[in-house]
Write a protein that holds these residues in place. Structure first.
Motif, short mmCIF file in Angstrom:
data_model
loop_
_atom_site.label_atom_id
_atom_site.label_comp_id
_atom_site.label_asym_id
_atom_site.label_seq_id
_atom_site.Cartn_x
_atom_site.Cartn_y
_atom_site.Cartn_z
N ARG A 134 0.82 -1.60 0.17
CA ARG A 134 0.01 0.12 -0.15
C ARG A 134 1.19 1.81 -0.11
NH1 ARG A 134 -5.01 -0.27 -1.16
NH2 ARG A 134 -6.11 1.28 -0.04
N ARG A 178 4.14 -0.73 -3.78
CA ARG A 178 3.23 -1.04 -4.85
C ARG A 178 3.77 -1.01 -6.04
NH1 ARG A 178 -3.17 -1.12 -4.83
NH2 ARG A 178 -3.43 -0.82 -6.93
N LEU A 188 -2.69 8.78 -7.08
CA LEU A 188 -2.89 7.54 -6.29
C LEU A 188 -3.44 7.34 -5.22
CD1 LEU A 188 0.70 4.84 -6.92
CD2 LEU A 188 -1.69 4.99 -8.15
N ALA A 191 -7.31 8.26 -4.75
CA ALA A 191 -8.10 7.21 -5.59
C ALA A 191 -8.21 5.95 -4.43
CB ALA A 191 -7.33 6.63 -6.71
N GLU A 193 -5.49 3.79 -3.53
CA GLU A 193 -5.12 2.71 -4.18
C GLU A 193 -3.54 2.56 -3.02
OE1 GLU A 193 -4.15 1.95 -8.97
OE2 GLU A 193 -5.80 3.46 -8.38
#
Length: 319
Positions: A134, A178, A188, A191, A193
């Motif tokens: 993450r 990630r 990211l 969002a 992610e």
């Protein structure tokens, strides 16, 4: 009648370019680059027609040494008078012969508060297991600088062993990372992610305005302080328009409007008087003295040392 601009993404306000065109009658061609390395490679291959470019401080020095910049005529940039004195004489460009300051800031950790306790150390990115998968890091050498600070080294070390140790740290961390993002970690993060990313402070501040669960911190080990500059590329087809563009940026109202949009710190004294007081008090934009004291400005130390950093970062990305 055209000024050709090569800049980072999301680095002017929506009204900046239309305002310049209306004020001067000049048209603007506006292209984007994703990294200092991309900018350097483009110009080293031969200027394809750019006038004003926006390299970071150490790359401005590198471009100047390589003969890829035109000297600036300060007399054609009268709004230079608005700059803070500390930005007029810098180590990487004595006399500001080739570059002038655009914005400055820090590199730190953007994170989601509901999922991550305040990360006080770079360990949150490089060694902790809690958020494996993450995390996003930058493809820029700023990631290597952060690793050096975590290990207790200077971001301006010339010791190959220290540079290699930082690269080895990042390679060991890769199973928990990630992605390595080209300055899009903030996208990211918002969002959902990733929960943590290594990013520039202004990029995180922009998404913090959209999501109050996001925050930014400079880890206790310290970080790199950067300055993005405005330069005129060697062989610029419109040097007169280039000088006019730089001077327009330094109009206090123009520079202040960009600062409010991009969320970075101003080197422009007159423009700072026009931005909200809350921004001046925001420590993520204008860091307190203790943060600046444990931060370093990256220096350009010549092609041999620069190649050590580039080789180390290439090794990280390829691993």
């Amino acid at each position: 009648g055209t000024v050709n601009i090569y800049n980072w993404d999301t680095y002017v306000a929506p009204e900046t370019i239309p305002g310049f065109e209306a004020a001067t009658g000049l048209a603007v061609r506006y292209d984007l680059f994703a990294s200092n390395d991309e900018l350097f490679a483009k110009l080293r291959a031969g200027n394809p027609g750019y006038d004003v470019i926006f390299p970071s401080n150490n790359y401005a020095a590198r471009l100047a040494e390589a003969g890829l910049l035109e000297p600036l005529d300060h007399a054609r940039i009268p709004n230079i008078a608005h700059l803070e004195p500390e930005f007029l004489e810098v180590e990487f460009d004595p006399g500001r012969r080739f570059s002038l300051p655009y914005f400055w800031g820090t590199v730190g950790i953007g994170y989601r508060r509901s999922r991550v306790d305040r990360p006080g150390s770079w360990a949150a990115l490089f060694t902790d297991e809690a958020h494996a998968g993450r995390i996003a890091l930058l493809t820029e050498t700023d990631t290597l600088y952060a690793a050096l600070r975590y290990l207790g080294y200077s971001i301006n070390t010339a010791d190959p062993a220290e540079i290699d140790a930082a690269a080895d740290l990042l390679i060991a961390a890769k199973p928990r990372i990630r992605t390595f993002a080209p300055d899009t970690g903030q996208d990211l993060l918002i969002a959902g992610e990733v929960d943590l990313c290594l990013e520039y402070n202004g990029d995180i501040l922009q998404v913090m305005e959209e999501d109050d669960d996001l925050d930014y911190v400079v880890p206790d080990e310290g970080t790199g302080r950067w300055e993005d500059t405005m330069c005129i590329a060697k062989g610029a087809p419109n040097p007169e328009g280039a000088h006019a563009f730089i001077d327009y940026i330094y109009e206090p109202a123009v520079h202040a409007a960009i600062a409010e949009y991009v969320r970075y710190a101003l080197p422009n004294r007159a423009a700072k008087a026009l931005i909200p007081e809350a921004d001046l008090r925001n420590e993520a934009i204008y860091p307190p003295a203790e943060v600046l004291a444990r931060s370093e400005v990256a220096r350009y130390m010549g092609t041999e040392i620069e190649s050590l950093y580039q080789t180390a970062m290439t090794r990280v990305l390829a691993a």
